[in-house]
Motif scaffolding. Structure first.
Motif, PDB file in Angstrom:
ATOM      1  N   VAL A  43       1.019  -1.267   0.108  1.00 36.42           N
ATOM      2  CA  VAL A  43      -0.041   0.092   0.037  1.00 36.42           C
ATOM      3  C   VAL A  43       0.884   1.264   0.042  1.00 36.42           C
ATOM      4  CG1 VAL A  43      -1.697   1.597   1.293  1.00 36.42           C
ATOM      5  CG2 VAL A  43      -1.948  -1.079   0.910  1.00 36.42           C
ATOM      6  N   ALA A  44       2.002   1.295   0.877  1.00 33.53           N
ATOM      7  CA  ALA A  44       2.614   2.397   0.929  1.00 33.53           C
ATOM      8  C   ALA A  44       3.488   2.654  -0.320  1.00 33.53           C
ATOM      9  CB  ALA A  44       3.434   2.241   2.168  1.00 33.53           C
ATOM     10  N   ARG A  45       3.975   1.611  -1.046  1.00 34.23           N
ATOM     11  CA  ARG A  45       4.676   1.990  -2.091  1.00 34.23           C
ATOM     12  C   ARG A  45       3.910   2.641  -3.491  1.00 34.23           C
ATOM     13  NH1 ARG A  45       4.371  -2.588  -6.199  1.00 34.23           N
ATOM     14  NH2 ARG A  45       6.456  -2.533  -6.725  1.00 34.23           N
ATOM     15  N   GLY A  46       2.674   2.808  -3.503  1.00 37.19           N
ATOM     16  CA  GLY A  46       2.019   3.398  -4.464  1.00 37.19           C
ATOM     17  C   GLY A  46       2.197   4.722  -5.238  1.00 37.19           C
ATOM     18  N   VAL A  47       2.070   4.742  -6.314  1.00 41.09           N
ATOM     19  CA  VAL A  47       2.313   5.974  -7.290  1.00 41.09           C
ATOM     20  C   VAL A  47       1.186   6.567  -7.769  1.00 41.09           C
ATOM     21  CG1 VAL A  47       3.643   6.979  -9.164  1.00 41.09           C
ATOM     22  CG2 VAL A  47       4.832   5.276  -7.615  1.00 41.09           C
ATOM     23  N   GLU A  48       0.686   7.721  -7.541  1.00 40.97           N
ATOM     24  CA  GLU A  48      -0.453   8.191  -8.027  1.00 40.97           C
ATOM     25  C   GLU A  48      -0.535   8.274  -9.621  1.00 40.97           C
ATOM     26  OE1 GLU A  48      -3.722  11.804  -6.678  1.00 40.97           O
ATOM     27  OE2 GLU A  48      -1.590  11.960  -6.735  1.00 40.97           O
ATOM     28  N   GLU A  49      -1.441   7.849 -10.184  1.00 38.91           N
ATOM     29  CA  GLU A  49      -1.775   8.182 -11.665  1.00 38.91           C
ATOM     30  C   GLU A  49      -2.895   8.950 -11.925  1.00 38.91           C
ATOM     31  OE1 GLU A  49      -1.218   8.432 -15.102  1.00 38.91           O
ATOM     32  OE2 GLU A  49       0.025   6.795 -14.509  1.00 38.91           O
ATOM     33  N   LYS A  50      -2.231  10.173 -12.586  1.00 42.88           N
ATOM     34  CA  LYS A  50      -3.542  11.042 -13.103  1.00 42.88           C
ATOM     35  C   LYS A  50      -3.843  11.154 -14.471  1.00 42.88           C
ATOM     36  CE  LYS A  50      -2.180  14.293  -9.401  1.00 42.88           C
ATOM     37  NZ  LYS A  50      -1.788  15.829  -8.986  1.00 42.88           N
ATOM     38  N   ASN A  51      -3.482  10.099 -15.112  1.00 42.03           N
ATOM     39  CA  ASN A  51      -4.036   9.896 -16.672  1.00 42.03           C
ATOM     40  C   ASN A  51      -4.925   9.230 -16.620  1.00 42.03           C
ATOM     41  OD1 ASN A  51      -1.859  11.696 -17.966  1.00 42.03           O
ATOM     42  ND2 ASN A  51      -0.532  10.282 -17.232  1.00 42.03           N
ATOM     43  N   TYR A  52      -6.266   9.630 -16.825  1.00 41.44           N
ATOM     44  CA  TYR A  52      -7.519   8.848 -16.963  1.00 41.44           C
ATOM     45  C   TYR A  52      -7.276   7.886 -18.041  1.00 41.44           C
ATOM     46  CZ  TYR A  52     -12.284   7.468 -17.218  1.00 41.44           C
ATOM     47  OH  TYR A  52     -13.702   6.936 -17.212  1.00 41.44           O
ATOM     48  N   THR A  53      -6.933   8.560 -19.279  1.00 39.94           N
ATOM     49  CA  THR A  53      -7.205   7.810 -20.393  1.00 39.94           C
ATOM     50  C   THR A  53      -6.041   6.480 -20.404  1.00 39.94           C
ATOM     51  OG1 THR A  53      -5.351   9.274 -21.519  1.00 39.94           O
ATOM     52  CG2 THR A  53      -7.725   9.817 -21.953  1.00 39.94           C
ATOM     53  N   LYS A  54      -4.884   6.687 -19.495  1.00 39.19           N
ATOM     54  CA  LYS A  54      -4.109   5.602 -19.358  1.00 39.19           C
ATOM     55  C   LYS A  54      -4.721   4.707 -18.768  1.00 39.19           C
ATOM     56  CE  LYS A  54       0.259   6.235 -18.400  1.00 39.19           C
ATOM     57  NZ  LYS A  54       1.540   6.308 -17.062  1.00 39.19           N
ATOM     58  N   PHE A  55      -5.532   4.677 -17.877  1.00 35.65           N
ATOM     59  CA  PHE A  55      -6.275   3.897 -16.904  1.00 35.65           C
ATOM     60  C   PHE A  55      -7.312   3.281 -17.975  1.00 35.65           C
ATOM     61  CE2 PHE A  55     -10.655   2.989 -15.005  1.00 35.65           C
ATOM     62  CZ  PHE A  55     -10.379   2.139 -14.189  1.00 35.65           C
ATOM     63  N   LEU A  56      -8.104   3.710 -18.857  1.00 36.87           N
ATOM     64  CA  LEU A  56      -8.982   3.176 -19.604  1.00 36.87           C
ATOM     65  C   LEU A  56      -8.390   2.401 -20.575  1.00 36.87           C
ATOM     66  CD1 LEU A  56     -11.275   6.015 -20.602  1.00 36.87           C
ATOM     67  CD2 LEU A  56     -11.840   4.075 -19.014  1.00 36.87           C
ATOM     68  N   SER A  57      -7.292   2.778 -21.344  1.00 37.28           N
ATOM     69  CA  SER A  57      -6.049   2.182 -22.223  1.00 37.28           C
ATOM     70  C   SER A  57      -5.984   0.659 -21.446  1.00 37.28           C
ATOM     71  CB  SER A  57      -5.092   2.567 -22.733  1.00 37.28           C
ATOM     72  OG  SER A  57      -4.084   1.960 -23.559  1.00 37.28           O
ATOM     73  N   PHE A  58      -5.351   0.735 -20.303  1.00 40.35           N
ATOM     74  CA  PHE A  58      -4.742  -0.469 -19.790  1.00 40.35           C
ATOM     75  C   PHE A  58      -6.009  -1.277 -19.220  1.00 40.35           C
ATOM     76  CE2 PHE A  58      -0.692   1.474 -17.435  1.00 40.35           C
ATOM     77  CZ  PHE A  58      -0.215   1.677 -18.713  1.00 40.35           C
ATOM     78  N   LYS A  59      -7.135  -0.918 -19.225  1.00 45.86           N
ATOM     79  CA  LYS A  59      -8.305  -1.675 -18.952  1.00 45.86           C
ATOM     80  C   LYS A  59      -8.937  -2.205 -20.415  1.00 45.86           C
ATOM     81  CE  LYS A  59      -8.946  -2.135 -14.535  1.00 45.86           C
ATOM     82  NZ  LYS A  59      -8.883  -3.202 -13.746  1.00 45.86           N
TER      83      LYS A  59
END
Length: 486
Positions: free
Chosen positions: A318-334
């Motif tokens: 949990v502590a090692r997480g890196v925030e991702e603000k690129n919403y289109t990256k999320f959609l692409s990865f899914k």
């Protein structure tokens, strides 16, 4: 004594910013504009199988000593294959014995707890140690509440008789066809029913029945429960269930919804692994989950809880997480946003299944061959050891590389060829003790690696044959990072 002998978890490094997702969809769904926190987001090369492998490695430790694992139960509602034993892929990646008993299970959010009770039954019958895994990477509709609430993740517990860290005391199960949500066999996204109905007629009436039955079988008064685990995205639902069962409010376990989200089938076990990290000997733990009825299990931490530690543990993931603000990256990865790939991304990726079978140990387990005469390590292994001037035949023995320290010899990061997460990082990896492989890199930022950078191995999706629906797996290298919890 029968119970949990080891535990672990896994949460992907990427965490989608809820505010970024809400802002991207504010024109359509303004009601989510003020959502805060993050949700765990699987990388493009992660799925239920790869996350289950990561959780299992966190639980089991180094690969040299896994012969005691005699069963693998993989619980998930998002397994990549409908007809291919997903748990056998996991077993191969973990280099477990070929005669291990592996099975997939799903169909309900409480599938992981059901698998856990099966593992207890196996141990009671003398079936040996059973590894229970749970993982989910669910798809949602853009602009939906589920998109913000869900998260990706996995958890693992090993059940057996020796060196028990949490003794099994009892269980309660209720199997009824109360439909809070469902997903057809050919659908990718769940259909959810009305929230108040689910909360008032489903969860609040069914879950207490399972919890009370479990406590009765365990012969433990509700007031003596020290940790109560009940994952739910409904606000204060866990507190309501605890109160109705007579469990103290201070026993409520953190559901990690603000940072991770609800990981579906995996979430109860993920919370359990997090609780076990800080549980004290003698403390009573109740873990419950809702889905097609409800299920609850009761454990008591033993003295062994002080000495066992997972390789990283949920708190570290949990502590090692890196925030991702690129919403289109999320959609692409899914797989929900089709980006231009160019001609270089058009090649056929048909997998030769006969070749995959012949080299399965090397491909799934990252097992090389070490020459007993020269000591040289060869990957892939072969009958011939090809040291210059010293050709030898049939001198190689299996040599596992997945858990060995490694460093970058040379590397590249390029945008020329198609890659789901450009730039495409790859390079030559040298393993301590011998062995060199040209590998893809993953879970890293531009500028983070160089020659000599320490790397560790992770089991990931190599590529997907979209025409035939076949996923190919292999190992990749990722930077070794210092503990984020220290």
């Amino acid at each position: 004594m029968i119970g949990i002998t080891a535990y672990g978890g896994y949460v992907p490094r990427l965490r989608l910013s809820r505010s970024a997702a809400a802002q991207a969809n504010a024109w359509y769904a303004p009601q989510f504009a003020n959502r805060k926190g993050t949700r765990a987001m699987a990388n493009w090369d992660e799925d239920a199988i790869t996350m289950a492998v990561a959780a299992a490695r966190d639980c089991l430790g180094p690969s040299e000593d896994r012969g005691h694992v005699r069963g693998v139960l993989l619980a998930s509602n998002t397994l990549p294959f409908a007809e291919r034993l997903n748990s056998a892929v996991v077993a191969g990646a973990l280099t477990l014995d070929d005669d291990v008993d592996a099975a997939d299970t799903g169909g309900s959010q409480r599938a992981a707890l059901g698998a856990l009770t099966q593992a207890v039954a196996r141990a009671s019958a003398g079936g040996g140690d059973t590894l229970v895994l749970a993982a989910d990477a669910r798809k949602t509709r853009a602009g939906s509440q589920q998109e913000l609430e869900y998260g990706d993740g996995a958890a693992a517990v090993l059940v057996g008789r020796e060196e028990v860290v949490a003794q099994f005391l009892g269980a309660g199960t209720l199997s009824v066809d109360f439909v809070d949500h469902f997903r057809g066999a050919h659908e990718e996204i769940d259909y959810a029913w009305e929230e108040r109905w689910v909360r008032d007629e489903g969860i609040s009436k069914l879950v207490p029945l399972a919890v009370r039955a479990a406590l009765e079988q365990a012969k433990v008064p509700a007031a003596e429960v020290d940790h109560f685990i009940f994952p739910s995205t409904f606000a204060k639902m866990d507190a309501q269930i605890a109160k109705s069962c007579g469990i103290r409010a201070e026993a409520l376990a953190d559901a990690m919804l603000d940072k991770v989200g609800d990981t579906g089938v995996a979430h109860a076990l993920l919370m359990l692994a997090a609780v076990l990290e800080r549980a004290a000997p003698g403390q009573v733990i109740v873990v419950a989950q809702f889905g097609s009825g409800a299920q609850a299990l009761v454990f008591r931490a033993t003295e062994r809880i002080r000495s066992f530690k997972p390789q990283r543990g949920v708190s570290e993931w949990v502590a090692r997480g890196v925030e991702e603000k690129n919403y289109t990256k999320f959609l692409s990865f899914k797989g929900q946003l089709a980006l231009e790939r160019g001609m270089r991304g058009e090649q056929d990726k048909k997998t030769a299944l006969s070749t995959a079978w012949r080299h399965r140990t090397a491909l799934l387990g990252l097992v090389a061959g070490r020459c007993e005469v020269t000591g040289s390590v060869h990957f892939p292994p072969s009958r011939l050891s090809y040291d210059q001037g010293k050709p030898l035949q049939d001198t190689q023995k299996p040599y596992k590389l997945a858990d060995r320290p490694a460093k970058i010899l040379s590397w590249s990061a390029e945008y020329l060829s198609y890659h789901p997460a450009p730039p495409h990082h790859y390079g030559q990896i040298d393993f301590e003790g011998g062995g060199r492989i040209l590998m893809d890199f993953t879970d890293l930022d531009v500028g983070e690696v160089d020659s000599g950078t320490p790397m560790e191995m992770v089991f990931r999706v190599k590529d997907v044959d979209e025409r035939r629906g076949y996923t190919r797996y292999f190992w990749k290298a990722t930077p070794v990072r210092p503990s984020a919890t220290h």
